[in-house]
Design a protein around this motif. Structure first.
Motif, PDB file in Angstrom:
ATOM      1  N   ASP A   1       0.736  -1.316   0.067  1.00 54.66           N
ATOM      2  CA  ASP A   1       0.229   0.097  -0.132  1.00 54.66           C
ATOM      3  C   ASP A   1       0.926   1.265   0.102  1.00 54.66           C
ATOM      4  O   ASP A   1       1.799   1.464   0.847  1.00 54.66           O
ATOM      5  CB  ASP A   1      -0.872  -0.035   1.253  1.00 54.66           C
ATOM      6  N   VAL A   2       0.584   2.104  -0.870  1.00 54.71           N
ATOM      7  CA  VAL A   2       1.702   3.307  -1.092  1.00 54.71           C
ATOM      8  C   VAL A   2       1.557   4.164   0.188  1.00 54.71           C
ATOM      9  O   VAL A   2       2.731   4.584   0.563  1.00 54.71           O
ATOM     10  CB  VAL A   2       1.391   4.161  -2.343  1.00 54.71           C
ATOM     11  N   GLY A   3       0.341   4.374   0.483  1.00 60.03           N
ATOM     12  CA  GLY A   3       0.190   5.305   1.587  1.00 60.03           C
ATOM     13  C   GLY A   3       0.870   4.660   2.991  1.00 60.03           C
ATOM     14  O   GLY A   3       1.361   5.384   3.656  1.00 60.03           O
ATOM     15  N   GLU A   4       0.626   3.540   3.045  1.00 65.84           N
ATOM     16  CA  GLU A   4       1.131   2.703   4.157  1.00 65.84           C
ATOM     17  C   GLU A   4       2.757   2.779   4.215  1.00 65.84           C
ATOM     18  O   GLU A   4       3.442   2.723   5.455  1.00 65.84           O
ATOM     19  CB  GLU A   4       0.658   1.362   4.390  1.00 65.84           C
ATOM     20  N   VAL A   5       3.318   2.643   3.070  1.00 61.40           N
ATOM     21  CA  VAL A   5       4.712   2.676   3.101  1.00 61.40           C
ATOM     22  C   VAL A   5       5.367   4.039   3.252  1.00 61.40           C
ATOM     23  O   VAL A   5       6.342   4.079   4.157  1.00 61.40           O
ATOM     24  CB  VAL A   5       5.082   2.517   1.658  1.00 61.40           C
ATOM     25  N   MET A   6       4.750   5.103   2.820  1.00 66.86           N
ATOM     26  CA  MET A   6       5.025   6.448   3.167  1.00 66.86           C
ATOM     27  C   MET A   6       4.991   6.735   4.646  1.00 66.86           C
ATOM     28  O   MET A   6       5.918   7.170   5.356  1.00 66.86           O
ATOM     29  CB  MET A   6       3.949   7.367   2.346  1.00 66.86           C
TER      30      MET A   6
END
Length: 423
Positions: free
Chosen positions: A200-205
């Motif tokens: 998940d992109v948001g979770e990675v950030m």
């Protein structure tokens, strides 16, 4: 050559590239301050397809891209749209120059060198922050609906340099698996390995940011208004007048990097190449399905923990030009025509990829100031290349040799005949 051991750094831009750089510097013992006005950046770092695209070895600056452009135009149902031809004409002239066979071959070699290290760098990053669940190194799939397109595009892929990536035809049983997911069985497809996606992109950030803070890094929510040189060293000047200096000042501000670097010489030919996505929080797409590229529709579909995302479009428009709702409508039509199992209209996003004419990033050190470095212009590959870029910058900042030559990524390549001061 390395730049000597630095003790402090200011990193401008908390997108995926700036964030990973700041984290790696802090892990290397450098006092790092990460400057960005947004608590949660809504840039290309968030809106991308989440695909670790190690197969994209051939730069988009090519004669093949130029020849295919007319049939890819949005006006004819494609994913390419030039909304302001006059504004982008000089950039496009540089693009055509970079597409020459010799420059394309050199760019392919340089980009291939980065991409060969991309997935190992991602693996090392998620291991270091103890979040291996954030990376799925299970490849991706390309599907075609038409037998004629399948034959043509399969041949094209087999003739394409995909670096360390491997590819094979999908078996009939694998194509059968899409019967319950799509309205029509695909006519053919390829399965790529040695590529991947983030969970998940948001979770990675969020995870990277939390790791940076936990390691002692400083987050400064502020906007850099301009940059300047004082006593031969670069400083960042914030909107409130505060002046930030450090042993290293690094510009990794995405599309805003061009204006910041213009304080030190000719403005880099960086544009905002915009993309769109629609994401459906409610859907019935399998959790173990890798990213799927529907090549005839120029659309990639990725299952994230937060929803199913369909992403597409290469739009050349001024940064402040309003989003084009027709792009979201087109994505919804594609999804409906394919029969993807989604509920509702989905959530929309539009953002800008920082892109240079040769479709290579700018990574290196400037001669304009002894402490000025840069890392921007990663175009469609920002997520893919962020960890390896951070390893390169960390090596330079800590006085080590980078893992590869940076000559091809030097900003000077755009200004050698124009008296520029960038190295």
């Amino acid at each position: 050559m390395g730049v000597g051991q630095a003790q402090s750094a200011v990193v401008i831009g908390a997108g995926i590239v700036g964030l990973t750089i700041a984290l790696r510097l802090r892990q290397a013992g450098v006092r790092a301050t990460l400057v960005d006005p947004a608590a949660v950046p809504a840039s290309a770092s968030y809106g991308n397809a989440g695909h670790i695209a190690t197969e994209q070895v051939e730069p988009l600056a090519s004669w093949a891209t130029i020849r295919s452009a007319p049939r890819r135009l949005f006006a004819f149902g494609g994913a390419l749209d030039v909304r302001d031809v006059v504004t982008f004409a000089p950039w496009m002239a540089r693009f055509a120059h970079a597409a020459s066979p010799a420059k394309f071959a050199a760019g392919r070699m340089a980009l291939g060198g980065l991409l060969s290290r991309a997935l190992p760098a991602w693996q090392a990053l998620v291991d270091d922050i103890e979040r291996p669940d954030l990376l799925h190194a299970r490849g991706h799939t390309v599907l075609w609906q038409s037998p004629d397109v399948a034959r043509r595009q399969r041949a094209a892929w087999m003739a394409t340099d995909i670096g360390n990536t491997r590819v094979r035809d999908l078996a009939a049983s694998e194509l059968d698996a899409y019967d319950d997911l799509l309205s029509h069985r695909p006519a053919g497809g390829l399965r790529f390995s040695a590529t991947g996606q983030v969970a998940d992109v948001g979770e990675v950030m969020q995870a990277l940011q939390a790791s940076f803070v936990a390691a002692g890094g400083e987050l400064l929510r502020a906007r850099v208004a301009t940059m300047a040189i004082e006593r031969g060293r670069a400083i960042a000047v914030l909107e409130d007048g505060q002046r930030l200096g450090a042993d290293i000042v690094l510009v990794a501000a995405g599309v805003a990097s061009a204006d910041l670097m213009a304080a030190f010489g000719p403005r880099p030919p960086l544009i905002a190449e915009r993309g769109y996505h629609v994401q459906w929080p409610q859907h019935d797409w399998p959790s173990d399905m890798p990213p799927v590229v529907f090549e005839e529709r120029s659309m990639i579909v990725t299952r994230f923990r937060g929803g199913l995302r369909a992403a597409s479009f290469v739009e050349f428009a001024r940064a402040r030009t309003p989003a084009d709702p027709r792009k979201w409508a087109a994505l919804r039509r594609h999804v409906a025509a394919l029969g993807l199992p989604v509920c509702g209209d989905g959530d929309t996003w539009m953002g800008a990829r920082p892109t240079l004419p040769d479709y290579l990033p700018a990574i290196g050190r400037s001669q304009a100031a002894s402490n000025l470095m840069y890392a921007f212009g990663h175009q469609h590959l920002g997520l893919t290349l962020a960890p390896v870029t951070s390893e390169i910058i960390a090596a330079l900042v800590t006085g080590q040799e980078p893992p590869m030559s940076l000559a091809a990524f030097d900003l000077q390549r755009f200004h050698r005949n124009h008296g520029a001061t960038h190295a």
